[in-house]
Design an enzyme around this catalytic site. Structure first.
Site, PDB file in Angstrom:
ATOM      1  N   GLU A 211     113.844  35.834 -18.393  1.00 26.01           N
ATOM      2  CA  GLU A 211     112.530  35.819 -19.041  1.00 26.01           C
ATOM      3  C   GLU A 211     111.460  35.316 -18.072  1.00 26.01           C
ATOM      4  O   GLU A 211     110.877  34.246 -18.262  1.00 26.01           O
ATOM      5  CB  GLU A 211     112.609  35.006 -20.336  1.00 26.01           C
ATOM      6  CG  GLU A 211     113.586  35.653 -21.316  1.00 26.01           C
ATOM      7  CD  GLU A 211     113.622  35.015 -22.693  1.00 26.01           C
ATOM      8  OE1 GLU A 211     112.934  34.014 -22.917  1.00 26.01           O
ATOM      9  OE2 GLU A 211     114.351  35.531 -23.550  1.00 26.01           O
TER      10      GLU A 211
ATOM     11  N   GLU B 106     116.823  42.011 -25.913  1.00 30.18           N
ATOM     12  CA  GLU B 106     115.581  41.522 -25.304  1.00 30.18           C
ATOM     13  C   GLU B 106     115.854  41.427 -23.804  1.00 30.18           C
ATOM     14  O   GLU B 106     115.561  42.341 -23.063  1.00 30.18           O
ATOM     15  CB  GLU B 106     115.198  40.184 -25.915  1.00 30.18           C
ATOM     16  CG  GLU B 106     113.884  39.652 -25.392  1.00 30.18           C
ATOM     17  CD  GLU B 106     113.647  38.208 -25.814  1.00 30.18           C
ATOM     18  OE1 GLU B 106     112.511  37.883 -26.159  1.00 30.18           O
ATOM     19  OE2 GLU B 106     114.586  37.390 -25.780  1.00 30.18           O
TER      20      GLU B 106
ATOM     21  N   GLU C 146     106.524  38.015 -26.920  1.00 27.14           N
ATOM     22  CA  GLU C 146     106.358  36.708 -27.560  1.00 27.14           C
ATOM     23  C   GLU C 146     105.774  35.662 -26.613  1.00 27.14           C
ATOM     24  O   GLU C 146     105.078  34.756 -27.054  1.00 27.14           O
ATOM     25  CB  GLU C 146     107.698  36.225 -28.118  1.00 27.14           C
ATOM     26  CG  GLU C 146     108.749  35.958 -27.041  1.00 27.14           C
ATOM     27  CD  GLU C 146     110.144  35.683 -27.629  1.00 27.14           C
ATOM     28  OE1 GLU C 146     110.451  36.233 -28.691  1.00 27.14           O
ATOM     29  OE2 GLU C 146     110.904  34.939 -27.009  1.00 27.14           O
TER      30      GLU C 146
ATOM     31  N   ASN D  57     109.538  27.045 -14.713  1.00 27.98           N
ATOM     32  CA  ASN D  57     109.641  26.123 -15.837  1.00 27.98           C
ATOM     33  C   ASN D  57     110.667  26.598 -16.838  1.00 27.98           C
ATOM     34  O   ASN D  57     110.806  26.072 -17.905  1.00 27.98           O
ATOM     35  CB  ASN D  57     108.279  25.974 -16.519  1.00 27.98           C
ATOM     36  CG  ASN D  57     107.719  27.316 -16.918  1.00 27.98           C
ATOM     37  OD1 ASN D  57     108.425  28.325 -16.876  1.00 27.98           O
ATOM     38  ND2 ASN D  57     106.467  27.351 -17.301  1.00 27.98           N
TER      39      ASN D  57
ATOM     40  N   HIS E 188     119.252  37.258 -39.084  1.00 33.65           N
ATOM     41  CA  HIS E 188     119.026  36.561 -37.814  1.00 33.65           C
ATOM     42  C   HIS E 188     120.126  35.540 -37.599  1.00 33.65           C
ATOM     43  O   HIS E 188     120.383  34.711 -38.471  1.00 33.65           O
ATOM     44  CB  HIS E 188     117.657  35.858 -37.820  1.00 33.65           C
ATOM     45  CG  HIS E 188     117.327  35.208 -36.508  1.00 33.65           C
ATOM     46  ND1 HIS E 188     116.837  33.934 -36.398  1.00 33.65           N
ATOM     47  CD2 HIS E 188     117.432  35.667 -35.231  1.00 33.65           C
ATOM     48  CE1 HIS E 188     116.639  33.639 -35.127  1.00 33.65           C
ATOM     49  NE2 HIS E 188     117.005  34.664 -34.390  1.00 33.65           N
ATOM     50  N   HIS E 189     120.777  35.650 -36.459  1.00 29.82           N
ATOM     51  CA  HIS E 189     121.782  34.666 -36.049  1.00 29.82           C
ATOM     52  C   HIS E 189     121.336  34.016 -34.749  1.00 29.82           C
ATOM     53  O   HIS E 189     121.594  34.551 -33.669  1.00 29.82           O
ATOM     54  CB  HIS E 189     123.148  35.335 -35.805  1.00 29.82           C
ATOM     55  CG  HIS E 189     123.813  35.841 -37.048  1.00 29.82           C
ATOM     56  ND1 HIS E 189     124.868  36.734 -36.998  1.00 29.82           N
ATOM     57  CD2 HIS E 189     123.581  35.585 -38.364  1.00 29.82           C
ATOM     58  CE1 HIS E 189     125.261  36.988 -38.243  1.00 29.82           C
ATOM     59  NE2 HIS E 189     124.491  36.318 -39.085  1.00 29.82           N
ATOM     60  N   GLU E 190     120.639  32.921 -34.845  1.00 34.01           N
ATOM     61  CA  GLU E 190     120.331  32.147 -33.637  1.00 34.01           C
ATOM     62  C   GLU E 190     121.541  31.250 -33.383  1.00 34.01           C
ATOM     63  O   GLU E 190     121.902  30.436 -34.236  1.00 34.01           O
ATOM     64  CB  GLU E 190     119.056  31.325 -33.843  1.00 34.01           C
ATOM     65  CG  GLU E 190     118.735  30.353 -32.715  1.00 34.01           C
ATOM     66  CD  GLU E 190     118.615  31.039 -31.359  1.00 34.01           C
ATOM     67  OE1 GLU E 190     117.694  31.843 -31.182  1.00 34.01           O
ATOM     68  OE2 GLU E 190     119.472  30.773 -30.475  1.00 34.01           O
TER      69      GLU E 190
ATOM     70  N   HIS F 102     119.046  38.818 -28.362  1.00 35.63           N
ATOM     71  CA  HIS F 102     118.017  38.164 -27.539  1.00 35.63           C
ATOM     72  C   HIS F 102     118.708  37.124 -26.664  1.00 35.63           C
ATOM     73  O   HIS F 102     119.711  36.533 -27.077  1.00 35.63           O
ATOM     74  CB  HIS F 102     116.966  37.487 -28.417  1.00 35.63           C
ATOM     75  CG  HIS F 102     115.915  38.438 -28.894  1.00 35.63           C
ATOM     76  ND1 HIS F 102     114.576  38.143 -28.876  1.00 35.63           N
ATOM     77  CD2 HIS F 102     116.016  39.699 -29.372  1.00 35.63           C
ATOM     78  CE1 HIS F 102     113.892  39.182 -29.349  1.00 35.63           C
ATOM     79  NE2 HIS F 102     114.744  40.136 -29.661  1.00 35.63           N
ATOM     80  N   GLU F 103     118.159  36.911 -25.477  1.00 38.52           N
ATOM     81  CA  GLU F 103     118.729  35.954 -24.509  1.00 38.52           C
ATOM     82  C   GLU F 103     120.172  36.294 -24.127  1.00 38.52           C
ATOM     83  O   GLU F 103     120.946  35.422 -23.742  1.00 38.52           O
ATOM     84  CB  GLU F 103     118.662  34.498 -25.022  1.00 38.52           C
ATOM     85  CG  GLU F 103     117.271  33.975 -25.240  1.00 38.52           C
ATOM     86  CD  GLU F 103     116.729  34.312 -26.609  1.00 38.52           C
ATOM     87  OE1 GLU F 103     115.557  34.712 -26.691  1.00 38.52           O
ATOM     88  OE2 GLU F 103     117.467  34.195 -27.600  1.00 38.52           O
TER      89      GLU F 103
HETATM   90  C1  NOJ Z   1     113.912  33.452 -28.876  1.00 39.82           C
HETATM   91  C2  NOJ Z   1     113.810  34.846 -29.362  1.00 39.82           C
HETATM   92  O1  NOJ Z   1     113.495  35.730 -28.312  1.00 39.82           O
HETATM   93  C3  NOJ Z   1     112.768  34.892 -30.442  1.00 39.82           C
HETATM   94  O2  NOJ Z   1     112.553  36.228 -30.851  1.00 39.82           O
HETATM   95  C4  NOJ Z   1     113.207  34.007 -31.589  1.00 39.82           C
HETATM   96  O3  NOJ Z   1     112.198  33.984 -32.552  1.00 39.82           O
HETATM   97  C5  NOJ Z   1     113.474  32.589 -31.102  1.00 39.82           C
HETATM   98  N1  NOJ Z   1     114.313  32.601 -29.971  1.00 39.82           N
HETATM   99  C6  NOJ Z   1     114.128  31.755 -32.175  1.00 39.82           C
HETATM  100  O4  NOJ Z   1     115.420  32.206 -32.404  1.00 39.82           O
HETATM  101 CA    CA Z   2     113.587  35.367 -25.884  1.00 38.86          CA
END
Ligand code: NOJ
Ligand code: CA
Length: 695
Positions: free
Chosen positions: A169, A493, A499, A188, A404-406, A474-475
């Site tokens: 990123e 992503e 974002e 950073n 959503h699975h963070e 993502h990530e």
């Molecule tokens: C980073 C993700 O790219 C973003 O889309 C998400 O909202 C946040 N993490 C929180 O999970």
């Molecule tokens: Ca991200």
């Protein structure tokens, strides 16, 4: 005299064992040979000019002799392939796969171990990989280093981001190869790799342009059970070497024969459009492993998402954290039943397929940067998110919910809970999941780009396919064409998304003109375009952050940033406010029969026209960097003799990404295949065009 004689003999020997593989067009020639000490090497010519000078190949193994020198060629096998296949979702409905292949079978004389090096030469580039055939003398083995070289011929202009085992990123740097310097960057984000012994680590894909106008790109395809390849650049002589991402104890890959490495790719052309439109990376991946793909669908979606990123609401229930987990005072929780229904209504009204909701499940109070292994269980909603009521409501409105699975990087926890989480999705009828891997990986010491995480990122879509669920990560590590094999892995992503414009110094206007030449080569990106309220001062007068494009360019991104999953990320009220511009997002397709790259220059501009799948509608996206741009495009892709109406969404007279980003104009004109259109783009601007046949 004697020395010259020996030299001549050596040269002759080299010449005799050199073998070539050519592209079908004959413009690219790869020369493969063994060096005097029996090390495999290759070089690449394009239109008879060297583009990769003699470069060594080889693999270093832990605890045992390297697979590099002492080889002889035991067999050479050639084949020409010209076939086509149909991606489930894609930029075009049929993809040609045309190349010449040579397999060099080698044996290491001292150890008797076998190694194959396979070349596939396409019209737009070269791919090669290592194959480790099944053999007694090489069974289970540990790769400690890959010695693949890419020795460039000059000090090319380069679009690079620093090596970082955990993140891509970053904003791209555009410098000469000789000016690459990670140590100088004020980093950073994550733990970028500093220079190592005079060499700088950068990430691939590495896009370059030579002084004489050749476009070059070094990347990889089909990264499966292997770590991501970064690149070590020696800036004094333009030599590049593969740099595999290590695991927690410094090993690179654990393999068992038979095994293969990913493909190492070098694209080359004098036309930048050949690089952005290339399907070589997809072609190098295995065909779909999913038989029934009828449930894999393109999706345009909205979501309870941007409002958290801009600080209107929060993920957590206590309402105290913003996107960077800073305390923000008391704000409302975003993922309430009521607010979600508002988005469902909006999606239904405007014809969107899906609604994403973040912050729906318990855990967000303390999820970030804390090394906590058990943060989320992926199954327990917050009390103000009535999952049953919401899914019934969505169903009644014919809208699909996106889960959503963070994971907050706690992959151990996620894998343990994955099946239960997918079952919850099945129960409530969610057909797609957005996964997230913010922060350092647990198990500790592993990196996002290491072998075990690559396996995880490939495993989740495989597992999800059993539940007929699509995945948007993502990530994750960046994709390398794996969506051909697992077409339910519809987007990722894995680069700096839109974002960042909401809460950081953002993405400079050039960013979106580089991504198609880098990140997008590996597969669709969930960039989340469509911000209409460009300046964050809209939400809070003290904020200076802003999107670094005009509003019209945000529209054009739906066409230039290919993805079958496209978000309209702004808040419903902002779309209602600019309803005429919003019409483009409602109309634009996300899956295509054909794509024509009309103009392309990395770091400067891109113009592409795409025909919607199964329809006669065309959409054009044109974007520029920080410089205003005027151009004329031909509509000769339209069917001759047919009449069309074009709706043009363009920058207004005084538009400028910084000074006047929301200034836009919309006009409707009649067009046909003979039409020429003059496009005028502001600094940081763009043009989006819908073209509909007239009955
Ligand atoms: C980073 C993700 O790219 C973003 O889309 C998400 O909202 C946040 N993490 C929180 O999970
Ligand atoms: Ca991200």
């Amino acid at each position: 005299m004697k020395n010259i004689f020996t030299l001549c003999l050596l040269m002759l020997a080299g010449f005799l064992n050199a073998q070539t593989v050519q592209s079908p067009s004959k413009e690219i020639t790869v020369t493969f040979k063994l060096t005097a000490n029996g090390q495999p090497s290759y070089s690449v010519n394009y239109q008879n000019k060297p583009v990769i000078k003699e470069s060594l190949l080889g693999i270093a193994l832990k605890d045992t002799e390297a697979l590099d020198t002492g080889f002889e060629i035991t067999n050479t096998q050639n084949k020409s392939v010209a076939e086509s296949w149909k991606p489930v979702l894609g930029e075009q409905s049929v993809i040609q796969n045309k190349y010449n292949e040579t397999i060099f079978s080698l044996v290491q004389k001292t150890t008797g171990r076998k190694l194959n090096i396979v070349f596939k030469v396409y019209n737009e580039g070269v791919a090669f990989r290592y194959e480790f055939p099944k053999q007694d003398k090489l069974n289970y083995f540990i790769i400690s280093d890959e010695k693949t070289e890419f020795n460039l011929t000059g000090n090319h202009k380069t679009f690079w981001i620093p090596g970082d085992y955990d993140s891509q990123e970053y904003v791209y740097n555009e410098t000469k190869l000789s000016e690459i310097d990670n140590d100088k960057l004020n980093l950073n984000n994550g733990i970028a790799v500093k220079s190592i012994g005079g060499r700088y680590v950068v990430q691939s894909p590495l896009m370059m342009k030579s002084a004489d106008g050749l476009y070059l790109n070094i990347f990889e395809a089909a990264v499966v059970n292997y770590p991501v390849m970064h690149l070590d650049v020696t800036t004094t002589n333009y030599k590049i070497k593969s740099h595999l991402v290590p695991n927690a104890i410094g090993d690179k890959a654990y393999l068992q024969t038979p095994a293969v490495s990913p493909w190492r790719t070098i694209m080359v052309s004098n036309d930048a459009r050949a690089i952005v439109s290339s399907k070589m990376i997809l072609n190098l991946n295995e065909p779909s492993k999913i038989d029934d793909t009828s449930w894999i669908k393109p999706m345009k979606y909205v979501g309870v998402w941007w409002e958290m990123h801009v600080g209107v609401s929060t993920w957590d229930l206590s309402g105290t954290q913003d996107a960077s987990q800073k305390s923000v005072g008391k704000k409302p929780h975003g993922a309430t039943t009521e607010n979600t229904k508002r988005y469902i209504d909006f999606a239904a009204k405007h014809g969107f397929d899906g609604v994403l909701v973040e912050g729906w499940n318990v855990g967000w109070e303390d999820w970030f940067g804390n090394w906590k292994e058990e943060v989320f269980d992926f199954t327990t909603p917050y009390p103000d998110f009535n999952i049953q009521e919401i899914s019934d409501y969505a169903k009644s409105k014919n809208v699909k919910m996106i889960m959503h699975h963070e994971t907050s990087g706690s992959v151990a926890n996620y894998e343990r809970r994955l099946d239960r989480a997918l079952n919850v999705m099945k129960k409530y009828g969610y057909p797609a999941v957005k996964t997230g891997y913010v922060g350092r990986i647990i198990p500790r010491g592993e990196f996002h780009d290491g072998q075990s995480m690559v396996n995880h990122f490939n495993y989740v879509p495989q597992r999800a396919a059993e539940y007929k669920i699509m995945v948007n990560s993502h990530e994750s590590s960046r994709p390398t064409g794996v969506s051909r094999t697992w077409p339910n892995y519809i987007a990722a992503e894995a680069a700096r998304g839109n974002e960042f414009n909401g809460w950081s110094n953002g993405n400079p206007p050039t960013h979106e003109t580089i991504l198609p030449f880098t990140r997008l080569l590996g597969g669709p990106m969930d960039y989340t375009p469509g911000v209409f309220e460009i300046k964050m001062s809209h939400y809070d007068p003290s904020k200076t952050e802003q999107v670094h494009t005009t509003l019209a360019k945000q529209l054009a991104l739906y066409v230039t940033m290919y993805s079958p999953l496209q978000m309209a990320c702004d808040l419903p009220e902002n779309y209602e406010k600019y309803a005429d511009a919003f019409q483009f997002i409602k109309d634009v397709a996300a899956d295509w029969d054909e794509s024509k790259y009309l103009e392309a220059e990395p770091g400067d501009y891109l113009t592409v026209a795409r025909k919607a799948k199964g329809s006669e509608n065309w959409f054009v996206g044109a974007i520029t960097d920080e410089n205003p741009r005027n151009t004329t495009i031909l509509l000769d892709f339209l069917t001759p003799g047919k009449k069309y109406k074009a709706i043009i969404y363009q920058d207004g007279k005084t538009a400028h990404w910084e000074k006047n980003p929301i200034n836009y104009e919309i006009k409707t004109i009649d067009v046909a295949s003979k039409s020429k259109l003059k496009l005028t783009m502001a600094a940081g601007g763009g043009t989006a065009i819908s073209i509909f046949p007239v009955k």
